[in-house]
Design a protein around this motif. Structure first.
Motif, short mmCIF file in Angstrom:
data_model
loop_
_atom_site.label_atom_id
_atom_site.label_comp_id
_atom_site.label_asym_id
_atom_site.label_seq_id
_atom_site.Cartn_x
_atom_site.Cartn_y
_atom_site.Cartn_z
N ASP A 180 -6.05 -3.69 2.04
CA ASP A 180 -6.06 -2.83 3.22
C ASP A 180 -7.23 -3.22 4.11
O ASP A 180 -8.17 -3.88 3.66
N MET B 34 1.18 5.09 6.70
CA MET B 34 -0.01 4.28 6.44
C MET B 34 -0.93 4.98 5.46
O MET B 34 -0.87 6.20 5.29
N GLU B 36 -4.28 4.04 2.21
CA GLU B 36 -4.92 3.04 1.37
C GLU B 36 -3.97 2.60 0.25
O GLU B 36 -2.98 3.28 -0.04
N ASN B 37 -4.29 1.49 -0.35
CA ASN B 37 -3.50 1.02 -1.50
C ASN B 37 -3.56 2.07 -2.59
O ASN B 37 -4.63 2.46 -3.01
N GLU B 161 5.85 -2.92 3.83
CA GLU B 161 4.90 -3.98 4.20
C GLU B 161 5.60 -5.22 4.78
O GLU B 161 5.52 -6.30 4.21
N HIS B 193 -0.18 -1.39 6.34
CA HIS B 193 -1.57 -1.10 6.65
C HIS B 193 -2.04 -2.02 7.78
O HIS B 193 -3.22 -2.18 7.99
N LEU B 234 -8.46 2.51 6.31
CA LEU B 234 -8.03 1.64 7.39
C LEU B 234 -9.19 1.42 8.34
O LEU B 234 -10.27 1.97 8.16
#
Lengths: 288, 277, 258
Positions: A180, B34, B36-37, B161, B193, B234
């Motif tokens: 990210d 959107m 974070e992982n 993605e 992202h 992000l």
């Protein structure tokens, strides 16, 4: 007493065509990279960036078969006459997919893997592993399994594993694709810090210029296997903007903005490559 | 419409992946999810076609509860394109690959052929019709995977993605294609992202963090808020960060798109030029 | 047989007394269970062998996962039972089914408590393995390394397998419908991508390893070494006694099924 930085990567008419390919992946590459440079290597998909990187650490021609032309010397070694295992002492390679380059069961064992191949004593290996972990901030992770880590942590561990080989050059092939944005920035900053601290030469392949623009002084642009631009990042973005845009290179948005405004005659001066320089340049324009 | 009503999901391992998700997806919507992982984005996507069923709450696709309907049936309406095309490709030719979904849904050979030809054309893959998908480049394989899902003309398209590893030109092409799709009345949901890509496409943004929705709104309003963006690991788009430095000149702070930025600066700089004779 | 059975063979990084035993010790435990299990078809022996492993499972904190894998192995056990009903007596069917479970448990315990790295280290010490490795692959550690890498990739590939199943189901593939032939054919869209992904992962891994100097001209030096401790010696001794006693009893007595 300062000394002139030596040439650490020299290529002369370097070319390579993979077995069974219709045309060469890279052709007529002339390159001179000096110690401690931070190079951004970019270009549209399929332009040969990855192939060039593979030459730098000997994956080409040792791992990938094909026809090699020209010469390539890295830190004194000729790539064609050395095995990848020898070249790996000079050139480290960090791959795009964090998961597929780590494989041991603990971070510590994974980082030790490289030095274990070098015929060092156990004490030397121990020392290198400890140093690599400390300098990449991965010491707290040492007993964890690589698959338990986040992408960003994995890339740091990959970096540590590469650093434990004590190379003079590190090649990173789109290392932040799967990360990210915040983590990607952290990794890039860490790479630059390491470069300064350890005197490394860095080559990063990246599509998104804005990520690396803050750190790279030099940009090399490839297209269809050839180098089409090679020079200072700011100057190249300034003078060759249309070429880069035409190739579909991901120029930083602030650079695009500036060239549009410059085209309108509303601003003058060099194209900024990142937000801070863009802000100050625009500020200057406003304060007239 | 796909309606998620107070959806929560916990994995068998006990890990809580989604918490109290309320979301509606209508035809013609263009949404970017959107975060974070590990925020739960892919988990959420899998709820939309029934691969995962909520632990609490429910998901309704055009009125049908996903717990009562099979994935095969929901896949007729909801097309989920996975991130890595290699998880899908298995056929001898691109043509066969794209036909797979159509055959599974029981269409006649004539319809299958027609749809395959149409879809390949729409995605610029006609020349590869008889080629093995494994001989294609990464970007081309991604397009084949997309074609395979689009061929059955789902009403809702979920892309996981889609921009990873793509160069700028490929992303442009993707953006145009998405615009085409939702102008046709389809719903397009993008999990990503890639902040710059979202900034330039201006979809509605749903920000997920640790399984919860922490923000929703247009891209320019959500992505220009620093605290939110940071929470989701992000980074604000370049334009937003630039304009933060320029608010002292009276410029707005919620700019994310280059073209709007240009217009605003053109105005401002022309003013300045006027003042300086 | 579902993917859950694989869970019963996956190594977990814990530090229990069982995990800390030398892999060679643990392997000898396996032999000490397998030998009597194969030599005798007696129900009491099987039960004893099964029960004797339970404390190890508990000490190794893998009992829960073992129980899960047993549940998943029910299908195969039932198959063995039925087949043996046709070829032998009711009692021998029970004994043989129990034998299957004993063997399953023994290997499961071994793999759950032995890290592939340690396995590799152990294999490296065996002269025969090193010789074979040098003959076939050119380097003394290559064979053990190949083996341990394969083991490491299993959990990753398990995740990939699930993703492939998800992806193909999202295209309308229904794995639980149709006659036997159709069902088998339905696995092609699962197996082909999985195979290719496995190959791709292996190649990427190989690239990464070669980029870090593998295999190295002078051979590898391991940072970590295996060490036999007193408890290892004790267990090895005990296992050897069991193995020798089993053979002795086998040659001197005839043990019936019940």
């Amino acid at each position: 007493m300062a000394h002139a930085p030596r040439e650490i990567i020299v290529a002369n008419s370097l070319g390579f065509q993979y077995v069974g390919a219709k045309k060469a992946a890279i052709l007529g590459i002339d390159l001179s990279i000096k110690e401690n440079e931070f190079i951004l290597l970019t270009g549209p998909s399929g332009c040969g960036k990855t192939s060039l990187c593979r030459c730098l650490n000997g994956l080409i021609p040792n791992f990938y078969q094909g026809e090699w032309t020209g010469e390539l010397h890295v830190d004194g070694l000729s790539v064609t006459t050395q095995l990848t295992s020898e070249l790996s002492r000079k050139v480290g390679y960090v791959f795009q997919n964090p998961e597929n380059q780590l494989f041991a069961l603990t971070v510590e064992k994974d980082i030790a893997f490289g030095p274990e191949n070098l015929g060092l004593t156990r004490e030397e290996i121990r020392q290198r592993v400890d140093e690599a972990m400390s300098v990449t901030g991965t010491l707290p992770l040492k007993d964890l399994a690589p698959y338990e880590l986040s992408g960003g942590q994995q890339q740091r561990v990959a970096l540590a594993g590469v650093l434990a080989m004590k190379p003079s050059v590190i090649v990173l092939d789109e290392p932040t694709s799967f990360l990210d944005p915040r983590t990607a920035e952290d990794v890039m900053r860490a790479v630059d810090d390491l470069r300064k601290e350890l005197g490394l030469t860095i080559v990063v392949v990246e599509h998104r210029l804005d990520l690396v623009a803050r750190y790279a002084e030099r940009i090399i642009v490839m297209d269809e296997g050839k180098i089409v631009a090679d020079g200072n990042l700011e100057e190249t973005l300034d003078e060759k903007f249309d070429l880069l845009e035409g190739l579909g290179v991901g120029v930083p948005r602030v650079s695009l903005l500036w060239t549009m405004l410059r085209g309108d005659g509303l601003v003058s001066g060099k194209v900024p490559t990142h937000v801070e320089s863009a802000a100050s340049s625009l500020g200057r324009m406003m304060n007239h | 419409m796909i309606a998620l009503e107070k959806v929560s999901f916990t994995y068998r391992s006990g890990q809580r992946a989604l918490q109290d998700i309320d979301l509606n997806i209508d035809g013609g919507d263009f949404i970017a999810i959107m975060g974070e992982n590990g925020a739960g984005k892919t988990t959420l996507a899998k709820h939309l076609n029934g691969l995962l069923r909520p632990s609490e709450g429910r998901v309704l696709v055009d009125g049908e509860d996903t717990r009562k309907v099979s994935v095969a049936r929901l896949s007729r309406k909801v097309g989920l394109v996975f991130q890595n095309p290699d998880h899908l490709l298995f056929s001898e030719t691109v043509k066969d690959e794209v036909a797979f979904g159509l055959k599974n849904f029981g269409f006649t050979p004539e319809v299958v052929d027609k749809q395959v030809t149409r879809t390949l054309e729409a995605l610029g893959l006609s020349e590869y019709s008889e080629t093995s998908p494994f001989l294609l480049s990464g970007g081309e394989r991604k397009r084949v995977a997309l074609a395979a899902i689009l061929a059955t003309e789902p009403d809702y398209l979920i892309l996981d993605e889609p921009t990873i590893g793509q160069d700028y030109r490929q992303k442009e092409r993707l953006r145009n294609f998405i615009l085409q799709l939702y102008s046709q009345g389809k719903a397009v949901v993008m999990i990503t992202h890639d902040v710059e890509f979202v900034a330039e496409s201006n979809p509605k943004v749903i920000l997920l963090s640790q399984g919860r929705i922490v923000a929703r709104g247009q891209a320019d309003s959500v992505l220009s808020k620093d605290e939110l963006v940071k929470k989701a690991s992000l980074v604000r788009p370049q334009m937003s960060r630039l304009f933060s430095e320029l608010t002292k000149y009276g410029l707005p702070g919620d700019v994310v798109d280059v073209h709007r930025a240009r217009l605003l600066l053109e105005e401002k700089l022309s003013e300045v030029k006027v003042r300086v004779p | 047989m579902s993917l859950r059975t694989l869970e019963g063979f996956k190594f977990s990084t814990l530090k229990t007394p069982v995990h800390l035993l030398d892999p060679r010790t643990k392997f000898l435990i396996v032999i000490a269970v397998v030998v009597p299990a194969l030599l005798f078809a007696n129900i009491y022996v099987m039960i004893a062998l099964l029960l004797s492993q339970v404390p190890l499972l508990v000490l190794g904190r893998v009992a829960r996962r073992w129980a899960l894998s047993l549940r998943a192995g029910v299908f195969l056990s039932a198959l063995i039972f039925v087949v043996n009903l046709f070829t032998g007596s009711y009692l021998s069917a029970i004994a043989l089914t129990l034998r299957f479970l004993v063997l399953l448990t023994s290997f499961s315990l071994f793999f759950m408590t032995t890290s592939p790295d340690d396995l590799g280290l152990a294999l490296d010490r065996i002269g025969a393995v090193r010789w074979l490795s040098r003959k076939w692959l050119g380097y003394p550690n290559a064979l053990s390394f190949t083996f341990t890498t394969a083991v490491r990739l299993v959990p990753t590939l398990a995740v990939d397998a699930q993703t492939v199943v998800d992806a193909q189901r999202s295209r309308g593939l229904e794995l639980d419908k149709g006659n036997l032939l159709k069902r088998v054919r339905n696995y092609i869209p699962i197996l082909i991508p999985l195979l290719l992904i496995a190959i791709r992962r292996s190649l990427e891994l190989a690239e990464a390893l070669e980029s870090r100097g593998f295999p190295g001209k002078e051979g590898r030096t391991s940072l970590f070494q295996l060490r036999l401790r007193p408890v290892d010696y004790a267990i090895i001794a005990f296992s050897l006694v069991v193995i020798v006693a089993s053979f002795w009893i086998f040659f001197h007595y005839k043990i019936p099924v019940l």
